[in-house]
Design a protein around this motif. Sequence first.
Motif, short mmCIF file in Angstrom:
data_model
loop_
_atom_site.label_atom_id
_atom_site.label_comp_id
_atom_site.label_asym_id
_atom_site.label_seq_id
_atom_site.Cartn_x
_atom_site.Cartn_y
_atom_site.Cartn_z
N PHE A 88 3.22 5.47 12.04
CA PHE A 88 3.85 5.14 10.77
C PHE A 88 4.43 6.36 10.06
O PHE A 88 5.29 6.22 9.19
N GLN A 89 3.95 7.56 10.38
CA GLN A 89 4.52 8.76 9.78
C GLN A 89 5.40 9.54 10.75
O GLN A 89 6.13 10.42 10.35
N ARG A 90 5.29 9.23 12.02
CA ARG A 90 6.06 9.96 13.04
C ARG A 90 6.78 8.95 13.91
O ARG A 90 6.32 8.62 15.01
N PRO A 91 7.93 8.44 13.45
CA PRO A 91 8.62 7.38 14.18
C PRO A 91 8.99 7.76 15.60
O PRO A 91 9.15 6.89 16.45
N ASP A 92 9.11 9.07 15.88
CA ASP A 92 9.44 9.46 17.25
C ASP A 92 8.21 9.52 18.14
O ASP A 92 8.32 9.77 19.35
N THR A 95 3.44 0.76 5.09
CA THR A 95 2.55 0.41 6.20
C THR A 95 1.19 -0.02 5.68
O THR A 95 0.63 -1.05 6.10
N LEU A 96 0.64 0.76 4.76
CA LEU A 96 -0.68 0.45 4.22
C LEU A 96 -0.69 -0.92 3.55
O LEU A 96 -1.56 -1.75 3.81
N SER A 131 5.18 -9.24 13.86
CA SER A 131 5.59 -7.89 13.49
C SER A 131 4.41 -6.95 13.58
O SER A 131 3.25 -7.36 13.57
N GLU A 132 4.71 -5.67 13.69
CA GLU A 132 3.64 -4.68 13.79
C GLU A 132 2.69 -4.78 12.62
O GLU A 132 1.48 -4.66 12.77
#
Length: 561
Positions: A314-318, A286-287, A151-152
């Motif tokens: 992680f804050q801008r999924p697009d 994420t952190l 996973s990421e």
Amino acid sequence: MYDLEKALYDHELIVLRVIGEWWELDLTGYQKAACVTALAEALKQLDLGQEILYLGPEEADALGDLLSAGGRLPVAAFERQHGQVRTMGPGRIEREEPWLDPVSPAEGLWYRGFLFRAFDESEGSEMVEYYYLPNELFRNAAGYSLAGSESEAATAVGLQPVGPPEQFKPAGTSAVDDLTAILSAAQVSALHEGELGRLQPYFLNPNLDRASLLFTLAWELKLLRVTDEGARPARQVLTWLRKSRDEQMRDVADAWSNSAWNELLHTPGLAFEGGWQNDPILARTTLLDVLSRTGDWFRLSELVARVRDSVPDFQRPDGNYDTWYIRDAHSGGYLSGFESWDLVEGRQLRFLVLGPLAWLGLAETAMTGLGQETVFRLTPKALAWLAGESPVTSEVTMPIVIQEDGAILVPFNASRYQRFQVARVAEAEPLVPGKPAGYRLTPRSLERAREQGIDAERLQQFLASASQRQVPAGVVRAVQRWSERGTEATLESVVLLRVRDAEVLQKLQASAKTRAYFAESMGDHAALVRAGDWPKLRQAAATMGLFIDVVPSSSRDAGSR
């Protein structure tokens, strides 16, 4: 996202025929439906894990990234790494034949039938455009061994631990003490978040962003309720205050993990414009995933670099870095594009560690090395929280101390419940570092206690119970006397004006310019002036032809001469 036939239907007919040529299908003269059926049958037979071995290295990397991400990636993020697929109509496609000379690995995959594009919901429930592999193709890659196909979050475990620093700032538990101060203030008078600044003298940590976080967590823990005047303690606040310190810290951590409080909007150095939104929970998860739930020490700079390399969006999924209006607070310049990642997401990650994680006792920090680099680690209690272990439910607390002059001292390790109750009947005094929290019984606080239904007898019982000793006799008499007679004496800050000639005082008290500044006459040669009005009196008297001297009895007066 889609099955293969649905994905193929989204292509232009000429693209379907080009894809067919790659797989030795002559689709000339076929209508679109027939092309889709024939291509779907052929592509379903492919072993994508084998086919990827025949791709060029750049196309193989692009397809590998798509597979590693579970079969889809936002268009902006994918194109940032692997280039774009040019938008063309059928006529232009036929003229330029882009499959013969693709401008990017992405475009090469597109004309092989290994890349498709569509909109779908992101984790934040927003519609985002993705590149993706249809279900059948993704399943046919099951035998492909993906380097780093975890996973990421797991790929980010490449953080290298460092040795523990010689000295570090231990994690504290003062968050629940300052939260108690907020609850106590709301009990005394309705509280608004914008008023937290007036509570700074009563906080162990005066940082207003931290106070804002605690205020929000109090709402989310349902410790505060809405009234017409502002926030007031809710009924369940007494239950929470009776919990152990570890239980309270666990509650605060749980609330933070799902809180609407937005760290990005509080990150130092950033200024925000417009109505865009981000999901603060994605940043926290994420952190914590990147840290792998270990208690090792890490360099903060390496954490930021690792997240940028492995899970930057992680804050801008697009994956789009051009839609948020954020300025650098110092230069005023806009921070757009992925090149500004360190100044936005990087700063946010640093703030998450040095702010909420440290504030809530979940991380310890230190400065180390010649360059004074920041290192940090998750605390044992943070690791226990992440592992779902139960907090300690018992606590040894110290009693409050009641002094003969009506002062009440509440030690740091006293019960937060007792402190809240003390605040109901006594006035808080500014905290002194290293000293117990101070309160004082006054006529005003006793009146407030009476308004809450706390009479003199009940007050004395509480003081004796909370201090675990007999209340000083003078305090008992003062409380009882106030109960019977009310306020019998007051202290006011005033300034004494003396004159050599009684006529001078008479003129000053009679003049429209100066008479409003006098509080009370003290005879023919003296009068009291309100403390804040003496500079105005002196100025007005000068316009009347009279200079008034000032005796420097305090630093304030001495500085005014």
